[in-house]
Design a protein around this motif. Structure first.
Motif, short mmCIF file in Angstrom:
data_model
loop_
_atom_site.label_atom_id
_atom_site.label_comp_id
_atom_site.label_asym_id
_atom_site.label_seq_id
_atom_site.Cartn_x
_atom_site.Cartn_y
_atom_site.Cartn_z
N TRP A 111 1.97 -0.06 -13.39
CA TRP A 111 0.89 -0.85 -12.80
C TRP A 111 1.35 -1.49 -11.49
O TRP A 111 0.63 -1.47 -10.49
N PHE A 112 2.57 -2.02 -11.48
CA PHE A 112 3.12 -2.64 -10.28
C PHE A 112 3.28 -1.59 -9.17
O PHE A 112 2.90 -1.83 -8.02
N LEU A 113 3.80 -0.43 -9.51
CA LEU A 113 3.94 0.65 -8.54
C LEU A 113 2.58 1.04 -7.97
O LEU A 113 2.43 1.23 -6.76
N TYR A 114 1.58 1.16 -8.82
CA TYR A 114 0.22 1.49 -8.38
C TYR A 114 -0.28 0.46 -7.36
O TYR A 114 -0.83 0.82 -6.32
N ARG A 115 -0.11 -0.82 -7.65
CA ARG A 115 -0.59 -1.87 -6.74
C ARG A 115 0.12 -1.81 -5.39
O ARG A 115 -0.51 -2.01 -4.35
N ILE A 116 1.41 -1.54 -5.40
CA ILE A 116 2.15 -1.47 -4.14
C ILE A 116 1.69 -0.27 -3.32
O ILE A 116 1.43 -0.39 -2.12
N VAL A 117 1.55 0.88 -3.96
CA VAL A 117 1.11 2.08 -3.24
C VAL A 117 -0.31 1.89 -2.72
O VAL A 117 -0.62 2.25 -1.57
N LYS A 118 -1.19 1.31 -3.53
CA LYS A 118 -2.57 1.07 -3.09
C LYS A 118 -2.57 0.15 -1.86
O LYS A 118 -3.30 0.41 -0.90
N GLY A 119 -1.77 -0.89 -1.88
CA GLY A 119 -1.69 -1.79 -0.73
C GLY A 119 -1.16 -1.09 0.51
O GLY A 119 -1.66 -1.30 1.62
N MET A 120 -0.15 -0.24 0.33
CA MET A 120 0.42 0.48 1.46
C MET A 120 -0.60 1.43 2.08
O MET A 120 -0.69 1.53 3.31
N VAL A 121 -1.37 2.11 1.25
CA VAL A 121 -2.39 3.04 1.76
C VAL A 121 -3.43 2.28 2.56
O VAL A 121 -3.81 2.71 3.66
N ARG A 122 -3.89 1.16 2.05
CA ARG A 122 -4.91 0.39 2.76
C ARG A 122 -4.34 -0.23 4.04
O ARG A 122 -5.03 -0.29 5.06
N MET A 123 -3.10 -0.68 4.01
CA MET A 123 -2.50 -1.25 5.20
C MET A 123 -2.31 -0.17 6.27
O MET A 123 -2.54 -0.42 7.46
N ASN A 124 -1.91 1.01 5.86
CA ASN A 124 -1.75 2.12 6.80
C ASN A 124 -3.07 2.46 7.48
O ASN A 124 -3.09 2.83 8.65
N ALA A 125 -4.17 2.30 6.74
CA ALA A 125 -5.50 2.56 7.30
C ALA A 125 -6.03 1.37 8.10
O ALA A 125 -7.11 1.45 8.68
N GLY A 126 -5.28 0.28 8.13
CA GLY A 126 -5.72 -0.91 8.87
C GLY A 126 -6.85 -1.65 8.17
O GLY A 126 -7.66 -2.30 8.82
N ARG A 127 -6.89 -1.53 6.85
CA ARG A 127 -7.97 -2.15 6.08
C ARG A 127 -7.42 -3.26 5.20
O ARG A 127 -6.33 -3.15 4.65
N PRO A 128 -8.18 -4.33 5.03
CA PRO A 128 -7.75 -5.40 4.12
C PRO A 128 -7.91 -4.95 2.68
O PRO A 128 -8.59 -3.97 2.38
N MET A 129 -7.30 -5.67 1.79
CA MET A 129 -7.53 -5.43 0.36
C MET A 129 -8.91 -5.94 0.03
O MET A 129 -9.41 -6.86 0.66
N ASP A 130 -9.53 -5.34 -0.98
CA ASP A 130 -10.86 -5.78 -1.40
C ASP A 130 -10.82 -7.24 -1.80
O ASP A 130 -9.90 -7.66 -2.50
N ALA A 131 -11.81 -8.01 -1.35
CA ALA A 131 -11.84 -9.43 -1.68
C ALA A 131 -11.88 -9.66 -3.17
O ALA A 131 -11.24 -10.57 -3.68
N SER A 132 -12.57 -8.81 -3.91
CA SER A 132 -12.66 -8.99 -5.36
C SER A 132 -11.34 -8.69 -6.04
O SER A 132 -11.02 -9.24 -7.08
N ALA A 133 -10.53 -7.79 -5.45
CA ALA A 133 -9.26 -7.44 -6.04
C ALA A 133 -8.18 -8.48 -5.76
O ALA A 133 -7.24 -8.62 -6.53
#
Length: 129
Positions: A105-127
């Protein structure tokens, strides 16, 4: 009250700091999933310290959500590890399963954050909240 995200000077330096933090988190997350890979908790604490120190600099930018995302990921994972630690004392296999799931789960969250940061997008406000 407006929730607009603004860009401020130093955006590139915040992004660089964010990448350093994500990479440190990723190293720890991968080591937690790979059997026999041992990485010092010190790397995780350094990444967490970076996030706490630089979070205020990111206030009002799209990157602020990434700082919050990483901090909460570490705090939740730590809490889950503590809450399931008794399984290791009583039963080896359930403890291993619980900690493996938390690590994934921790690995998933880190990879998800990296993908969104690479795209220049913030994390979802609800997440994040």
């Amino acid at each position: 009250m407006s929730k607009d995200i603004i860009e401020v000077g130093g955006s590139d330096s915040l992004r660089a700091v964010g990448w350093v933090s994500y990479v440190l988190h990723l190293i720890v997350a991968i080591a937690a999933v790979v059997p026999g890979a041992q990485v010092s908790v010190l790397l995780l604490l350094i990444a967490l310290l970076i996030d706490f120190v630089k979070r205020d600099d990111a206030a009002g930018t799209w990157q602020a959500s990434h700082f919050t995302w990483r901090i909460r990921s570490v705090l939740w994972a730590g809490l889950l590890y503590v809450l399931t630690s008794w399984l290791w004392l009583l039963f080896l296999v359930p403890g291993w399963i619980a900690w493996s799931l938390i690590s994934l789960w921790f690995l998933y969250r880190i990879v998800k954050g990296m993908v969104r940061m690479n795209a220049g997008r913030p994390m979802d406000a609800s997440a994040v909240t």
